[in-house]
Design an enzyme around this catalytic site. Structure first.
Site, mmCIF file in Angstrom:
data_model
loop_
_atom_site.group_PDB
_atom_site.id
_atom_site.type_symbol
_atom_site.label_atom_id
_atom_site.label_comp_id
_atom_site.label_asym_id
_atom_site.label_seq_id
_atom_site.Cartn_x
_atom_site.Cartn_y
_atom_site.Cartn_z
ATOM 1 N N TYR A 158 0.833 -1.208 0.000
ATOM 2 C CA TYR A 158 0.000 0.000 0.000
ATOM 3 C C TYR A 158 0.865 1.255 0.000
ATOM 4 O O TYR A 158 0.730 2.124 -0.866
ATOM 5 C CB TYR A 158 -0.942 0.010 1.224
ATOM 6 C CG TYR A 158 -1.540 1.368 1.511
ATOM 7 C CD1 TYR A 158 -2.405 1.976 0.601
ATOM 8 C CD2 TYR A 158 -1.240 2.063 2.692
ATOM 9 C CE1 TYR A 158 -2.953 3.239 0.858
ATOM 10 C CE2 TYR A 158 -1.779 3.319 2.963
ATOM 11 C CZ TYR A 158 -2.628 3.897 2.039
ATOM 12 O OH TYR A 158 -3.163 5.150 2.294
ATOM 13 N N LYS A 162 1.383 4.218 -2.876
ATOM 14 C CA LYS A 162 1.097 5.633 -2.646
ATOM 15 C C LYS A 162 2.360 6.474 -2.878
ATOM 16 O O LYS A 162 2.293 7.568 -3.445
ATOM 17 C CB LYS A 162 0.578 5.865 -1.223
ATOM 18 C CG LYS A 162 -0.806 5.331 -0.946
ATOM 19 C CD LYS A 162 -1.917 5.980 -1.753
ATOM 20 C CE LYS A 162 -2.189 7.416 -1.363
ATOM 21 N NZ LYS A 162 -3.409 7.950 -2.066
#
Ligand code: NAD
Ligand code: TYD
Length: 355
Positions: A158, A162
């Site tokens: 994740y 990002k």
């Protein structure tokens, strides 16, 4: 008007609702409606002509091109993302697809649109990218909090996805002059958060008398911010942030996970003594840790305070009180979003976290 992406998710929906409460500028809301996006989150805006909802993917050029042409938004606020660390461990591909490829496609569409605008509209245009403190990696107990100058060191699929999207946004400013702003915020909590994340999961399980799973020994630290404060910070950055800059947003509320869960249990004991198992803290269950679990996050939010005068308005105590009250008052919403796919996720994830 403004274009919001991911505005049917937790923070995006809070943002759109707050935006239209604070002012009158219309919003086009582009959301794919994944498991995390829910039109019920936008129920207060039903029949409100200032809000246009469009179901679609930020990575779909045809859809985004058409929206930009039709609505000519003066700003884009990009919330759309896959957002849950545990899901990124189970299946990283969608994180790369939406957070990296999707953001890239969105930037390409925006660049094409922006570059043919008249000079005054080009100068006033903004692309605000909503990101996370997790891109900075993990802190030791004595380390200073993350500042905007902290090097990126993402540890989960994740946070890596990002980080990649943040880099693309930065590059589109540096290379093409696109007027971008990036915000890196700490853990949010509040109304409308999907009950896969710690705070709503604990409230949901506690009310049902189910175990409250704490990864590892519960001493990992997060810096908690009430979602309404995140939304006010984004509005302020959009209004007055310096183009090309990044702003860290945080609540100065470092807590261990165990402190958070105990605070929730104490509040639920007070507010909901009719729960099947009391006291709620007796449901706490220490379970196998998350792989690669970041130890500590903490935000140094002095830049946004100094330059833009933003400070959070909720304390942890007042924010948690509002949040618990909202979940108790909105059990229909919880029942709706936890039917179907949610159950599959809970059994898949917690099979990997035995007691
Ligand atoms: P969320 O998972 O609740 O919502 C994400 C929304 O994006 C959903 O409505 C989903 O349907 C939509 N979406 C997903 N893929 C899409 C795609 N390809 N095209 C269009 N829409 C798509 O997430 P959230 O917690 O509201 O987070 C919003 C943003 O804020 C994310 O970018 C996240 O990285 C960032 N952020 C979250 C936190 C937090 O604590 N939740 C903290 C800091 C930053
Ligand atoms: P989460 O809400 O998933 O946010 P993030 O991983 O992005 O910080 O988790 C917050 C903290 O709570 C994190 O340290 C992991 C921990 N956690 C648990 O202990 N048990 C759980 O069931 C979940 C979902 C999270």
């Amino acid at each position: 008007m403004i274009l919001v992406t991911g505005g049917a998710g937790f923070i995006g929906a809070n943002f759109v609702i707050d935006w239209l409460t604070e002012g009158n500028e219309p919003v086009v809301n582009l959301d794919k409606l994944t498991y995390a996006g829910n039109l019920e989150n936008l129920r207060p805006l039903q029949g409100d002509a200032r809000h246009v909802f469009v179901q679609g993917d930020i990575g779909d050029r045809a859809v985004v091109d058409a929206l930009l042409q039709q609505y000519r938004p003066r700003a884009i606020i990009n919330f759309a993302a896959e957002s849950h660390v545990d899901r990124s461990i189970h299946g990283p591909a969608e994180f790369i697809q939406t957070n990296v490829v999707g953001t890239f496609q969105l930037l390409e569409a925006v660049r094409a649109h922006w570059s043919q605008l008249p000079a005054d509209e080009q100068a006033a245009f903004r692309f605000l990218h909503v990101s996370t403190d997790e891109v900075y990696g993990s802190l030791g107990a004595a380390d200073p909090a993350f500042s905007e100058a902290t090097p990126y060191a993402p540890n989960s699929p994740y946070s890596a996805s990002k980080a990649a999207s943040d880099h693309l946004v930065r590059a589109y400013h540096h290379t093409y002059g696109l007027p971008v702003l990036t915000t890196n915020c700490s853990n949010n909590y509040g109304p409308l958060q999907f009950p896969e994340k710690l705070i709503p999961l604990v409230i949901h399980n506690a009310l049902a008398g189910r175990p409250l799973p704490i990864y590892g020994d519960g001493s990992n630290v997060r810096d908690w911010l009430y979602v309404g404060d995140h939304c006010s910070a984004i509005r302020r950055v959009l209004e007055a942030g310096r183009v090309g800059e990044t702003y860290n947003i945080g609540g100065c509320n470092e807590k261990t996970n165990l402190e958070v869960v105990n605070a929730l249990c104490a509040m639920l004991d007070e507010r909901h003594p009719e729960s099947p198992v009391m006291p709620h803290a007796s449901l706490i269950a220490f379970v196998k840790d998350r792989p690669g679990h970041d130890r500590r996050y903490a935000i140094d939010a002095r830049k946004i305070e100094r330059e833009l005068g933003w400070v959070p308005s909720e304390t942890f105590e007042s924010g948690i009180r509002k949040t618990v009250a909202w979940y108790l008052d909105n059990q229909d919403w919880v029942a709706h979003v936890t039917s179907g796919e949610y159950r599959n996720w809970v059994s898949r994830n917690y099979a990997d976290h035995p007691a």
